[in-house]
Design an enzyme around this catalytic site. Structure first.
Site, short mmCIF file in Angstrom:
data_model
loop_
_atom_site.label_atom_id
_atom_site.label_comp_id
_atom_site.label_asym_id
_atom_site.label_seq_id
_atom_site.Cartn_x
_atom_site.Cartn_y
_atom_site.Cartn_z
N SER A 135 0.82 -1.22 0.00
CA SER A 135 0.00 0.00 0.00
C SER A 135 0.85 1.26 0.00
CB SER A 135 -0.93 0.00 1.21
OG SER A 135 -1.80 1.11 1.13
N LEU A 143 -7.09 8.31 5.68
CA LEU A 143 -7.14 8.34 4.21
C LEU A 143 -7.79 7.08 3.64
CD1 LEU A 143 -3.66 9.96 3.30
CD2 LEU A 143 -5.88 11.07 3.69
N GLY A 144 -8.51 6.37 4.50
CA GLY A 144 -9.30 5.24 4.01
C GLY A 144 -8.50 4.01 3.63
N ASP A 203 -16.43 5.25 2.48
CA ASP A 203 -15.03 4.99 2.10
C ASP A 203 -14.92 3.90 1.04
OD1 ASP A 203 -14.49 6.83 4.04
OD2 ASP A 203 -13.15 5.56 5.22
N1 ADP Z 1 -2.50 -2.63 3.71
C1 ADP Z 1 -3.14 -3.17 4.74
N2 ADP Z 1 -2.84 -4.41 5.16
C2 ADP Z 1 -3.50 -4.98 6.20
N3 ADP Z 1 -4.46 -4.37 6.93
C3 ADP Z 1 -4.80 -3.13 6.56
C4 ADP Z 1 -4.16 -2.47 5.46
N4 ADP Z 1 -4.70 -1.25 5.35
C5 ADP Z 1 -5.63 -1.15 6.33
N5 ADP Z 1 -5.69 -2.27 7.06
C6 ADP Z 1 -6.60 -2.53 8.22
O1 ADP Z 1 -7.32 -1.32 8.47
C7 ADP Z 1 -6.98 -0.78 9.78
C8 ADP Z 1 -6.94 0.75 9.69
O2 ADP Z 1 -8.24 1.21 9.40
P1 ADP Z 1 -8.84 2.51 10.04
O3 ADP Z 1 -8.66 2.54 11.51
O4 ADP Z 1 -10.20 2.61 9.50
O5 ADP Z 1 -7.93 3.70 9.42
P2 ADP Z 1 -7.90 4.28 7.93
O6 ADP Z 1 -8.94 3.58 7.14
O7 ADP Z 1 -8.19 5.74 8.10
O8 ADP Z 1 -6.51 4.10 7.44
C9 ADP Z 1 -5.64 -1.40 10.10
O9 ADP Z 1 -5.40 -1.43 11.49
C10 ADP Z 1 -5.80 -2.80 9.49
O10 ADP Z 1 -6.56 -3.64 10.33
C1 PMV Z 2 -15.54 8.54 10.43
C2 PMV Z 2 -16.01 7.98 9.11
O1 PMV Z 2 -17.02 8.86 8.58
C3 PMV Z 2 -14.87 7.91 8.08
C4 PMV Z 2 -13.68 7.11 8.55
O2 PMV Z 2 -12.60 7.18 7.63
P1 PMV Z 2 -11.16 6.58 7.99
O3 PMV Z 2 -11.32 5.13 8.31
O4 PMV Z 2 -10.64 7.35 9.17
O5 PMV Z 2 -10.34 6.80 6.76
C5 PMV Z 2 -16.62 6.60 9.35
C6 PMV Z 2 -17.50 6.07 8.22
O6 PMV Z 2 -18.10 6.88 7.48
O7 PMV Z 2 -17.62 4.85 8.12
MG MG Z 3 -10.95 3.20 7.68
#
Ligand code: ADP
Ligand code: PMV
Ligand code: MG
Length: 386
Positions: A135, A143-144, A203
């Site tokens: 990634s 950033l999803g 997302d």
């Molecule tokens: N490249 C990846 N490989 C494995 N797990 C991932 C990866 N990207 C995201 N994840 C999973 O998603 C979680 C992060 O999601 P989240 O808390 O929603 O933050 P965001 O979506 O904003 O980056 C990580 O802790 C992991 O469990």
């Molecule tokens: C807070 C929220 O609106 C967005 C979360 O985005 P991220 O996982 O922080 O990238 C949750 C959702 O819409 O599912």
């Molecule tokens: Mg997320």
């Protein structure tokens, strides 16, 4: 047989959190991707395991197929019908994750690995395979990354399923048709549920379809615009977890339902106005400068409401104060609590000012990037490396 899928990350221009409670939100894809490659062994490989490699973290998890069959005996793949991971299946998957001894510092990956096991066994059943994930997105920064991971995973798994028929001889990145995109999006949503608890679906939807979207109560409207929206993304590098931040807002909503209903309604109005401004033809009734002033102001108002939901953070406030010195509007993006902040860069802003701002933010220990927005969504690539 090998396929690679990629899916983009996103920025939320307005409406995060409130979108979970039925408000409108506006989001755009960014040109940073998560890649998932899927390869089935040949009989001569004599390989009867399912392996997940997280290349960026130099981590590998592996299960004998017999172990997965024993834990999830009920699982019979029905790739055309996205299904939620039941309480029983969640209980069955838990030991498969625990026995991998994930390093303590990476324990957040447990939900991502559970999502992988659910999506893999539901779509592909009990076939041995190697799945490799890389990634370009920072993980857990707003950033999803979780959605891009679930979308790319679903796209790769569906590419070799009975529900999708694709030209495996196509060379180069291949777009899915509307029906396939819908299926990818639905499966990715099931994965997001395992990671986020109660996702709105914005997302995975923007990662699947790309471009810019308006999203409310599970349905998307594509936003068409010729207006270049240049956003500076500042990563505070403060780690946080979307699931607990979303749960925190829901708890505040339970404590103060009347007040929070007004907050969510205000966000709904902000997102609707933002999408109208972005789509309104320039030189019609609004000049570019007037439109940009409105966008900045709406972002500032949204940030104030996010603060009242309890999802800002000291590091976010530091970014806001710094950009305000340059008369620039900012808001957190994603779940907040740290993570990334967006700063709107109007078209006439000089490059020298942007450089000065970036060096001031980076001197606080933050990391800045200017990402391209509104690019394509999920795509696949058959054969070897792309
Ligand atoms: N490249 C990846 N490989 C494995 N797990 C991932 C990866 N990207 C995201 N994840 C999973 O998603 C979680 C992060 O999601 P989240 O808390 O929603 O933050 P965001 O979506 O904003 O980056 C990580 O802790 C992991 O469990
Ligand atoms: C807070 C929220 O609106 C967005 C979360 O985005 P991220 O996982 O922080 O990238 C949750 C959702 O819409 O599912
Ligand atoms: Mg997320």
């Amino acid at each position: 047989m090998e396929v690679k899928a990629r899916a983009p990350g996103k920025i939320i221009l307005s409406g995060e959190h409130a979108v979970v409670h039925g408000s409108t939100a506006v989001a755009a894809s960014i040109d940073l991707y998560t890649y998932v490659s899927l390869r089935f062994p040949t009989p001569s490989d004599n390989d009867d395991t399912l392996t997940l490699q997280l290349k960026d973290m130099a981590l590998e998890f592996s299960w004998p197929i017999s172990r997965i069959k024993e834990a999830l005996p009920e699982s019979s793949p029905l790739s055309s019908t996205p299904t939620s991971c039941s309480v029983e299946s969640t209980k069955s998957i838990a030991p498969l994750v625990v026995e991998q001894n994930i390093p303590e510092a990476r324990i957040g990956l447990a939900s991502g690995i559970s999502a992988f096991l659910w999506l893999y066994s539901s779509i592909q059943g009990f076939k041995p395979a190697t799945v490799v994930v890389t990634s370009e997105l920072p993980i857990g920064s707003g950033l999803g990354s979780s959605a891009a991971y679930c979308v790319a995973l679903s796209a790769a798994l569906l590419a070799f399923s009975d529900s999708v028929s694709l030209d495996v001889n196509h060379r180069g990145w291949l777009l899915f048709g509307e029906k396939e995109l819908e299926l990818v999006n639905k499966w990715a949503f099931e994965g997001e549920k395992i990671i986020h608890g109660k996702p709105s679906g914005i997302d995975n939807t923007v990662s699947t379809y790309g471009n810019m979207i308006k999203f409310k109560s599970g349905s998307l409207t594509r936003i068409k615009t010729n207006m270049p929206l240049k956003m500076l993304i500042t990563n505070t590098k403060v780690g946080r977890n979307t699931k607990s931040l979303v749960a925190g807002v829901s708890e505040r909503n339970l404590r103060h339902p009347d007040a929070m209903a007004f907050v969510f309604r205000a966000v709904d109005s902000i997102s609707k106005e933002l999408s109208t401004v972005i789509q309104s033809p320039t030189l019609d009734d609004l000049s570019t400068t007037e439109k940009e002033e409105k966008i900045g102001e709406l972002m500032e108002m949204n940030q104030g409401l996010l603060q009242s939901m309890g999802v800002s953070h000291d590091s976010i406030e530091t970014v806001l104060r710094t950009t305000l010195k340059y008369k620039l509007a900012s808001k957190l993006t994603g779940a907040g609590g740290g993570g990334c902040v967006l700063t709107f860069l109007p078209t006439l802003l000089s490059g020298t000012v942007v450089d000065k701002l970036i060096s001031e933010l980076e001197s606080c220990g933050f990391q800045c990037l200017i990402a391209g927005t509104g690019g394509g969504g999920a795509e696949i690539f058959f054969g070897g490396s792309s």
